[in-house]
Motif scaffolding. Structure first.
Motif, short mmCIF file in Angstrom:
data_model
loop_
_atom_site.label_atom_id
_atom_site.label_comp_id
_atom_site.label_asym_id
_atom_site.label_seq_id
_atom_site.Cartn_x
_atom_site.Cartn_y
_atom_site.Cartn_z
N GLU A 50 1.10 -1.41 0.00
CA GLU A 50 0.14 -0.05 -0.43
C GLU A 50 1.04 1.18 -0.18
OE1 GLU A 50 -4.08 1.57 2.05
OE2 GLU A 50 -2.91 -0.10 3.42
N ALA A 51 2.38 1.45 1.22
CA ALA A 51 2.81 2.06 0.45
C ALA A 51 3.41 2.28 -0.46
CB ALA A 51 3.73 1.69 2.29
N ASP A 52 3.96 2.02 -1.84
CA ASP A 52 4.10 1.36 -2.72
C ASP A 52 3.59 1.89 -3.93
OD1 ASP A 52 6.58 1.02 -1.67
OD2 ASP A 52 6.29 -1.51 -2.43
N GLY A 53 2.09 2.07 -3.41
CA GLY A 53 0.87 2.57 -3.98
C GLY A 53 -0.19 1.46 -4.70
N VAL A 54 -0.15 0.14 -4.32
CA VAL A 54 -1.43 -0.62 -4.43
C VAL A 54 -2.12 0.42 -4.25
CG1 VAL A 54 -1.98 -2.50 -4.57
CG2 VAL A 54 0.96 -2.52 -5.04
N LYS A 55 -3.50 -0.51 -5.06
CA LYS A 55 -5.00 0.56 -3.59
C LYS A 55 -5.39 -0.75 -3.39
CE LYS A 55 -8.04 3.15 -3.33
NZ LYS A 55 -8.57 3.16 -1.74
N ILE A 56 -5.79 -0.81 -2.07
CA ILE A 56 -5.81 -1.70 -1.24
C ILE A 56 -7.24 -1.27 -0.71
CG2 ILE A 56 -6.51 -2.91 0.76
CD1 ILE A 56 -4.14 -4.02 -0.81
N TRP A 57 -8.72 -2.38 -1.67
CA TRP A 57 -10.01 -1.61 -1.37
C TRP A 57 -10.62 -1.84 -0.78
CZ3 TRP A 57 -11.31 2.50 -5.00
CH2 TRP A 57 -10.66 2.34 -5.94
N ARG A 58 -11.22 -0.71 0.09
CA ARG A 58 -12.07 -1.28 2.02
C ARG A 58 -13.72 -0.46 1.43
NH1 ARG A 58 -6.62 0.92 2.97
NH2 ARG A 58 -5.78 -1.20 4.38
N PRO A 59 -14.65 -0.93 2.28
CA PRO A 59 -15.73 -0.39 2.57
C PRO A 59 -15.89 1.42 1.83
CG PRO A 59 -15.73 -2.12 4.44
CD PRO A 59 -13.96 -1.99 3.76
N GLU A 60 -14.94 2.10 2.85
CA GLU A 60 -15.11 3.28 2.81
C GLU A 60 -14.44 3.77 1.97
OE1 GLU A 60 -11.11 2.07 5.43
OE2 GLU A 60 -13.73 1.95 4.77
N ASP A 61 -14.67 3.22 0.79
CA ASP A 61 -14.21 2.97 -0.85
C ASP A 61 -15.81 3.22 -2.18
OD1 ASP A 61 -11.29 4.13 -0.46
OD2 ASP A 61 -11.23 1.90 -0.38
N PHE A 62 -16.36 2.94 -1.28
CA PHE A 62 -17.91 2.81 -1.91
C PHE A 62 -19.15 3.11 -1.58
CE2 PHE A 62 -14.42 -0.83 -2.97
CZ PHE A 62 -14.99 -0.73 -4.57
N ASN B 94 -21.33 -3.78 1.93
CA ASN B 94 -21.18 -4.89 3.32
C ASN B 94 -19.39 -4.54 3.72
OD1 ASN B 94 -24.10 -5.91 2.68
ND2 ASN B 94 -22.52 -7.46 1.16
N PRO B 95 -19.61 -4.86 5.13
CA PRO B 95 -18.34 -4.94 6.19
C PRO B 95 -16.93 -6.12 5.45
CG PRO B 95 -20.12 -5.55 7.79
CD PRO B 95 -20.49 -5.97 6.47
N LYS B 96 -17.67 -6.65 4.38
CA LYS B 96 -16.13 -7.86 3.45
C LYS B 96 -16.56 -7.77 2.40
CE LYS B 96 -15.20 -10.11 7.97
NZ LYS B 96 -14.86 -11.65 8.42
N THR B 97 -17.83 -8.23 1.93
CA THR B 97 -17.92 -8.13 0.52
C THR B 97 -18.61 -6.62 0.20
OG1 THR B 97 -20.20 -9.51 1.02
CG2 THR B 97 -17.71 -10.61 0.96
N LEU B 98 -19.34 -6.98 -1.08
CA LEU B 98 -20.15 -5.88 -2.20
C LEU B 98 -21.10 -6.83 -2.99
CD1 LEU B 98 -17.82 -3.76 -3.69
CD2 LEU B 98 -18.84 -2.54 -2.24
N SER B 99 -22.53 -5.82 -2.29
CA SER B 99 -23.89 -7.14 -2.43
C SER B 99 -23.88 -6.36 -4.56
CB SER B 99 -24.77 -6.65 -2.58
OG SER B 99 -24.65 -7.47 -1.09
N ILE B 100 -23.34 -6.73 -5.32
CA ILE B 100 -23.58 -6.36 -6.93
C ILE B 100 -24.44 -7.07 -7.61
CG2 ILE B 100 -20.94 -5.76 -7.13
CD1 ILE B 100 -20.75 -8.61 -8.55
N ALA B 101 -25.23 -5.56 -8.37
CA ALA B 101 -25.99 -6.84 -9.65
C ALA B 101 -25.81 -7.46 -9.94
CB ALA B 101 -26.43 -5.23 -10.59
N TRP B 102 -26.65 -8.87 -10.82
CA TRP B 102 -26.18 -9.84 -10.84
C TRP B 102 -27.44 -10.27 -12.35
CZ3 TRP B 102 -22.63 -12.42 -12.98
CH2 TRP B 102 -21.78 -14.00 -13.30
N ASN B 103 -27.05 -10.82 -13.30
CA ASN B 103 -28.09 -11.31 -13.88
C ASN B 103 -27.41 -12.22 -15.10
OD1 ASN B 103 -30.54 -12.07 -15.54
ND2 ASN B 103 -31.02 -10.04 -16.24
N LEU B 104 -27.51 -13.33 -15.14
CA LEU B 104 -26.22 -14.69 -15.32
C LEU B 104 -27.25 -14.56 -16.77
CD1 LEU B 104 -25.23 -17.04 -15.37
CD2 LEU B 104 -27.00 -18.87 -15.32
N ARG B 105 -28.50 -14.46 -16.96
CA ARG B 105 -28.39 -13.88 -18.89
C ARG B 105 -27.67 -13.31 -19.54
NH1 ARG B 105 -34.92 -14.24 -18.55
NH2 ARG B 105 -35.06 -16.00 -16.55
N LEU B 106 -27.39 -12.33 -18.77
CA LEU B 106 -26.32 -10.95 -19.26
C LEU B 106 -24.79 -11.00 -18.65
CD1 LEU B 106 -29.71 -8.08 -18.67
CD2 LEU B 106 -28.71 -9.51 -20.83
N ALA B 107 -24.18 -11.79 -18.54
CA ALA B 107 -23.35 -12.04 -17.56
C ALA B 107 -22.62 -11.86 -18.63
CB ALA B 107 -23.47 -13.43 -17.79
#
Length: 469
Positions: free
Chosen positions: A240-252, A271-284
Motif C-alpha cells: 500500500e505504501a508503494d502505491g497499490v490500492k487496497i479497496w475497503r468498504p469506505e471506498d464505495f 457490506n463489511p467484507k463484500t460488495l453486493s453487485i447486480a447480477w443477471n446470468l442471462r446478461l453475464a
C-alpha cells in the motif's frame, strides 16, 4: 539390526538418524510417509516449521521395532526459526530452482537440436527420393538409416517437450515471490489465518498475550499464527505504501460501479467484507451490469457478492451514465478522475440527505381481526384436511374456527397437502371467505403447509373485507 533415532525439530523437520543403505529401515518407513534424499537421508516432507506429526512418527517407530530395530524418538518443539526467516529461505530455494530448471531446459533443448541435426544428416541420402532397393547390397544399411532417422526424430520431440516442461517450471519458480507477496492474495490469506487464530483462542478461553511463553500445542500454534499474521500485514502495508490500492468498504457507496474480473457491476449494498453487485446470468457477458439489468419482472433485484480483494476500480454512478451516453466503456485508468470528483463519502452523504428529505409514508397498520396466514394439514392418503386460520404471530386466530375440507367422493389426497385437488379446494374456500393466497406454500412440522393470505380485491358493488369484518 540398527539403533535408529527419529528426531523432530521445527528447524530441521522430522529426520531418521543411524540408518545406512541396505539395513532395511527404508523399506519399512517408506510406507509411513518418509522419503529419501542424498542430502538429509530419510525425512518426512514438509515437516519443517511445523508441529511434530506424532501419529506418523509413532507408527513408524512401532513398525521399525516390529522389524527388530531399536528406536528412540526425540521431539524438540522449541528449536525453531521465525516465519520471516522461513519465508526468506523459501524465496531463496525458489531462486535456486529457477537456475536449476533453466539448466535442465537448456540441456534438453541442445539435445533436441542435436538429435534433429543427426536425423537431418542421415536423411540426406534419401533427399532425392532414393527408395530402399530390396535385394540390393545397400538394403540393410538403408533400413538401419531409416530406423536411426525415426529414433532421432522421436528423441528430438521428447527432448523438446522436456525443455518446454522445465522452462515452464523455471517460470513458475521465478514468479514465486511475486505470487506469494501479491497484496490481494495476501489479504485473502490473512482472512483465513485470522479465522484459524480466533477458533484456537476461543477454544482456550480467549487471546493470550504475546509475551506469555507457550506451554502446549495450542499455545505454540497461536504464537506461530500471530507471527505469520504480523509478517503478512507488513507485506500488505508495504504494498500500500508503494502505491497499490487496497479497496475497503469506505471506498464505495450504493449505486457506484466496481470493476471486477474485467466487468463493471453496479453496487446494490456495501457490506463489511463484500460488495453486493447486480447480477443477471442471462446478461453475464455484458461489460457493464446495472441494477436495472438485474431487476426481474416481479421487482426482485438479482445480486451476487464480490470480495474487496477482487475490486480493481470504482466509477461513480453519474460518471458511468456519462460514459455510457457517449457509447464508451471506461477502463480502470479513465475513471480515476471521475472517482476523485465524486468521492464515495460525498455520495453517501447525498444519499443520506435525500433519504431524510423524502416524506415518510404513513405507517399502515393491519387489522388484527383479519387472518394473515392459513395452515393446511392433511396426512398422506387421507380423505379429509384441516384448514386453520392464523394471526400475524402464526398462532390460531381466535375469531376464526378451523375448517374441514373433504375430498370428492371416492377420492383421497394421495400427495397430502400437495394434492392438486386439495389445493383447488383450498383456493375455492379462501375465495368464498374473501381471501386469496399471496405467497408460496412452506412446510410446517408434520403434515402441514403454510401460506400467506390477503383480502381479495372487492368487485364493483361488493363491500371490502374490512367492511365485512
Amino acid at each position: 539390526m540398527a539403533d535408529i533415532t527419529i528426531t523432530h525439530s521445527r528447524l530441521e523437520g522430522t529426520l531418521i538418524d543411524g540408518s545406512v543403505k541396505g539395513d532395511g529401515v527404508w523399506d519399512v518407513v517408506r510406507h509411513h510417509g518418509f522419503r529419501s534424499s542424498r542430502n538429509v537421508g530419510l525425512y518426512v516432507p514438509h515437516s519443517r516449521d511445523k508441529e511434530a506429526d506424532l501419529w506418523r512418527i509413532n507408527r513408524a517407530k512401532l513398525a521399525l521395532e516390529a522389524d527388530g530395530h531399536s528406536v528412540t524418538v526425540e521431539i524438540d518443539e522449541e528449536t525453531r526459526r521465525t516465519f520471516a526467516e522461513a519465508e526468506a529461505d523459501r524465496v531463496e530455494r525458489a531462486e535456486e530452482r529457477v537456475e536449476r530448471f533453466e539448466g535442465y531446459a537448456d540441456n534438453a533443448a541442445r539435445s533436441s537440436n542435436a538429435r534433429r541435426a543427426r536425423a537431418d544428416d542421415i536423411s540426406r541420402r534419401f533427399e532425392f527420393g532414393q527408395p530402399i532397393l530390396v535385394g540390393h547390397h545397400s538394403e540393410g544399411k538403408a533400413r538401419r538409416d531409416a530406423a536411426r532417422i525415426d529414433t532421432n526424430m522421436r528423441k528430438s520431440f521428447e527432448d523438446a517437450d522436456r525443455a518446454g516442461h522445465f522452462q515452464h517450471r523455471a517460470g513458475a519458480a521465478a514468479a514465486y515471490e511475486q505470487h506469494r507477496n501479491d497484496p490481494y492474495r495476501t489479504l485473502r490469506r490473512l482472512e483465513k489465518l485470522r479465522a484459524e487464530l480466533r477458533v484456537i483462542e476461543r477454544r482456550n478461553g480467549g487471546p493470550v498475550a504475546d509475551d506469555v511463553p507457550p506451554t502446549d500445542r495450542d499455545g505454540r500454534i497461536m504464537r506461530d499464527l500471530r507471527e505469520e499474521i504480523a509478517h503478512w500485514e507488513e507485506v500488505v502495508a508495504k504494498a500500500e505504501a508503494d502505491g497499490v490500492k487496497i479497496w475497503r468498504p469506505e471506498d464505495f457507496a450504493p449505486g457506484d460501479f466496481v470493476l471486477s474480473r474485467r466487468t463493471w457491476y453496479q453496487i446494490a449494498r456495501v457490506n463489511p467484507k463484500t460488495l453486493s453487485i447486480a447480477w443477471n446470468l442471462r446478461l453475464a457477458p455484458k461489460q457493464v451490469m446495472t441494477l436495472e439489468d438485474a431487476t426481474f419482472d416481479d421487482g426482485r433485484v438479482g445480486t451476487f457478492t464480490v470480495d474487496y480483494t477482487n475490486a480493481r476500480a470504482r466509477c461513480p454512478e453519474k460518471a458511468m451514465a456519462a460514459f455510457l451516453a457517449d457509447g464508451k466503456v471506461p477502463g480502470a485508468r479513465s475513471v480515476g478522475e471521475a472517482s476523485a470528483q465524486y468521492p464515495a463519502e460525498d455520495v453517501r452523504r447525498e444519499q443520506a440527505e435525500a433519504k431524510k428529505a423524502r416524506p415518510k409514508a404513513p405507517k399502515k397498520r393491519s387489522d388484527p381481526k383479519i387472518p394473515k396466514r392459513v395452515l393446511v394439514e392433511c396426512e398422506l392418503g387421507a380423505s379429509e384436511a384441516t384448514l386453520t386460520w392464523l394471526n400475524g404471530n402464526s398462532q390460531p386466530h381466535p375469531d376464526h374456527k378451523p375448517e374441514t375440507i373433504t375430498a370428492p367422493e371416492g377420492e383421497k389426497y394421495h400427495r397430502a397437502t400437495w394434492s392438486r385437488n386439495l389445493m383447488k379446494q383450498v383456493d375455492e374456500l379462501l375465495a368464498e371467505r374473501g381471501y386469496e393466497r399471496s405467497g408460496k406454500w412452506k412446510p410446517r412440522r408434520g403434515w402441514g403447509e403454510v401460506t400467506a393470505i390477503v383480502p381479495a380485491p372487492a368487485k364493483d358493488g361488493e363491500p371490502k373485507q374490512e367492511e365485512l369484518s
